[in-house]
Scaffold this motif. Structure first.
Motif, PDB file in Angstrom:
ATOM      1  N   UNK A 231      14.412 -39.769 -25.711  1.00 19.47           N
ATOM      2  CA  UNK A 231      12.998 -40.140 -25.554  1.00 19.47           C
ATOM      3  C   UNK A 231      12.662 -40.472 -24.104  1.00 19.47           C
ATOM      4  N   UNK A 232      13.545 -40.123 -23.186  1.00 15.41           N
ATOM      5  CA  UNK A 232      13.309 -40.430 -21.770  1.00 15.41           C
ATOM      6  C   UNK A 232      12.496 -39.360 -21.069  1.00 15.41           C
ATOM      7  N   UNK A 233      12.576 -39.376 -19.755  1.00 18.33           N
ATOM      8  CA  UNK A 233      11.824 -38.410 -18.954  1.00 18.33           C
ATOM      9  C   UNK A 233      12.290 -36.976 -19.196  1.00 18.33           C
ATOM     10  N   UNK A 234      13.574 -36.807 -19.553  1.00 17.30           N
ATOM     11  CA  UNK A 234      14.093 -35.455 -19.793  1.00 17.30           C
ATOM     12  C   UNK A 234      13.318 -34.772 -20.912  1.00 17.30           C
ATOM     13  N   UNK A 235      13.025 -35.524 -21.965  1.00 16.49           N
ATOM     14  CA  UNK A 235      12.264 -34.955 -23.083  1.00 16.49           C
ATOM     15  C   UNK A 235      10.877 -34.519 -22.621  1.00 16.49           C
ATOM     16  N   UNK A 236      10.224 -35.350 -21.847  1.00 19.16           N
ATOM     17  CA  UNK A 236       8.848 -35.039 -21.431  1.00 19.16           C
ATOM     18  C   UNK A 236       8.834 -33.817 -20.500  1.00 19.16           C
ATOM     19  N   UNK A 237       9.810 -33.752 -19.589  1.00 15.43           N
ATOM     20  CA  UNK A 237       9.903 -32.597 -18.694  1.00 15.43           C
ATOM     21  C   UNK A 237      10.199 -31.323 -19.491  1.00 15.43           C
ATOM     22  N   UNK A 238      11.078 -31.448 -20.499  1.00  9.81           N
ATOM     23  CA  UNK A 238      11.420 -30.281 -21.324  1.00  9.81           C
ATOM     24  C   UNK A 238      10.210 -29.796 -22.116  1.00  9.81           C
ATOM     25  N   UNK A 239       9.395 -30.731 -22.619  1.00 11.41           N
ATOM     26  CA  UNK A 239       8.192 -30.338 -23.365  1.00 11.41           C
ATOM     27  C   UNK A 239       7.223 -29.582 -22.450  1.00 11.41           C
ATOM     28  N   UNK A 240       7.015 -30.105 -21.256  1.00 11.57           N
ATOM     29  CA  UNK A 240       6.104 -29.437 -20.308  1.00 11.57           C
ATOM     30  C   UNK A 240       6.637 -28.042 -19.955  1.00 11.57           C
ATOM     31  N   UNK A 241       7.937 -27.971 -19.655  1.00 14.25           N
ATOM     32  CA  UNK A 241       8.528 -26.679 -19.270  1.00 14.25           C
ATOM     33  C   UNK A 241       8.476 -25.677 -20.417  1.00 14.25           C
ATOM     34  N   UNK A 242       8.696 -26.154 -21.662  1.00 10.30           N
ATOM     35  CA  UNK A 242       8.724 -25.232 -22.815  1.00 10.30           C
ATOM     36  C   UNK A 242       7.357 -24.599 -23.075  1.00 10.30           C
ATOM     37  N   UNK A 243       6.287 -25.288 -22.691  1.00  5.86           N
ATOM     38  CA  UNK A 243       4.959 -24.700 -22.879  1.00  5.86           C
ATOM     39  C   UNK A 243       4.492 -23.884 -21.695  1.00  5.86           C
ATOM     40  N   UNK A 244       4.884 -24.309 -20.487  1.00  4.99           N
ATOM     41  CA  UNK A 244       4.418 -23.609 -19.274  1.00  4.99           C
ATOM     42  C   UNK A 244       5.128 -22.280 -19.044  1.00  4.99           C
ATOM     43  N   UNK A 245       6.336 -22.149 -19.587  1.00  2.61           N
ATOM     44  CA  UNK A 245       7.148 -20.992 -19.228  1.00  2.61           C
ATOM     45  C   UNK A 245       6.567 -19.675 -19.764  1.00  2.61           C
ATOM     46  N   UNK A 246       5.831 -19.708 -20.890  1.00  7.38           N
ATOM     47  CA  UNK A 246       5.441 -18.448 -21.528  1.00  7.38           C
ATOM     48  C   UNK A 246       4.406 -17.649 -20.734  1.00  7.38           C
TER      49      UNK A 246
END
Length: 259
Positions: free
Chosen positions: A117-132
């Motif tokens: 639930x740290x910053x890694x999760x939030x960065x991963x969520x942003x990256x998972x949506x922006x990459x497409x």
């Protein structure tokens, strides 16, 4: 000089009109859920102090920057590989279409299981949506590289990294920047959503806390700040785009004048 003044007028005219309409329409409003613009603007300096900028705004911007950068690197790299080889593209396209159709907010609980639930999760969520949008636009840009230009480069001995840099990526760069522009707004949305889950700071977390505490004018200032953040990032992106794609915009201007 006249052209510059006209451009400034077109940029500020509609926002000024909308703010004026909002101000007049809400000035006598007594509904606590729709405070007047006068109340929101007078609350803004009290809410967004230096401490809140350091504690909430800065972490949000850093998470957005990290997630967006990861998506840009992964999207351009994978898109270049997939777009360069027809067989790789044939294998990957069904999977890409399937994954693209999955809404990124749905993946938040899944990403929380693996990233915590740290910053890694939030960065991963942003990256998972922006990459497409970056990946798919890169694939299309690489596919559309002019075959005559590619053969000419090969005949002059331009191969390997030099061909990738000066021919493929340069030709695909307008399409790549289109994907980067789309990903920017998606990144802001996912930044807010990711901070609504198990967060202790950030713009999304703070706006939700204001809403739960019935601090309605404070909540509206947070929404206003998000809009201003998106506007500033859009202006910065456009400046970078104009500089990197100067050759492309020059060609378009010449083409328009000659037509």
């Amino acid at each position: 000089m006249r052209g510059v003044l006209l451009r400034v007028f077109f940029v500020v005219a509609l926002p000024t009109l909308l703010v004026a309409v909002w101000w007049v329409a809400s000035d006598d409003n007594t509904d606590i859920y729709w405070p007047s613009l006068r109340t929101i603007l007078s609350t803004f300096p009290d809410v967004w102090t230096g401490e809140r900028w350091r504690g909430d705004v800065l972490p949000s911007v850093l998470r957005l920057s990290a997630g967006y950068a990861c998506a840009a690197v992964a999207g351009v790299a994978l898109g270049t590989v997939i777009g360069s080889y027809r067989r790789v593209r044939a294998v990957c396209e069904p999977v890409l279409e399937f994954l693209r159709a999955v809404p990124p907010p749905v993946l938040v609980p899944v990403i929380m299981l693996f990233a915590g639930i740290g910053d890694t999760m939030k960065i991963a969520v942003i990256a998972s949506g922006c990459v497409w949008p970056i990946l798919l636009n890169t694939v299309e840009g690489v596919r559309a590289v002019d075959s005559v230009m590619s053969e000419t480069a090969r005949s002059y001995g331009i191969t390997g990294v030099a061909r990738l840099r000066h021919v493929v990526l340069r030709s695909a760069s307008p399409q790549i920047f289109a994907g980067l522009r789309q990903a920017l707004s998606i990144g802001i949305i996912l930044m807010v959503i990711s901070e609504m889950f198990a967060a202790s700071n950030g713009l999304g977390f703070t706006i939700v806390q204001f809403q739960r505490g019935f601090a309605i004018p404070d909540m509206w200032t947070g929404i206003l700040l998000l809009g201003l953040l998106g506007f500033v990032l859009s202006v910065l992106f456009r400046l970078v785009e104009r500089r990197v794609l100067g050759w492309y915009h020059g060609l378009r201007d010449v083409s328009r004048r000659s037509s």
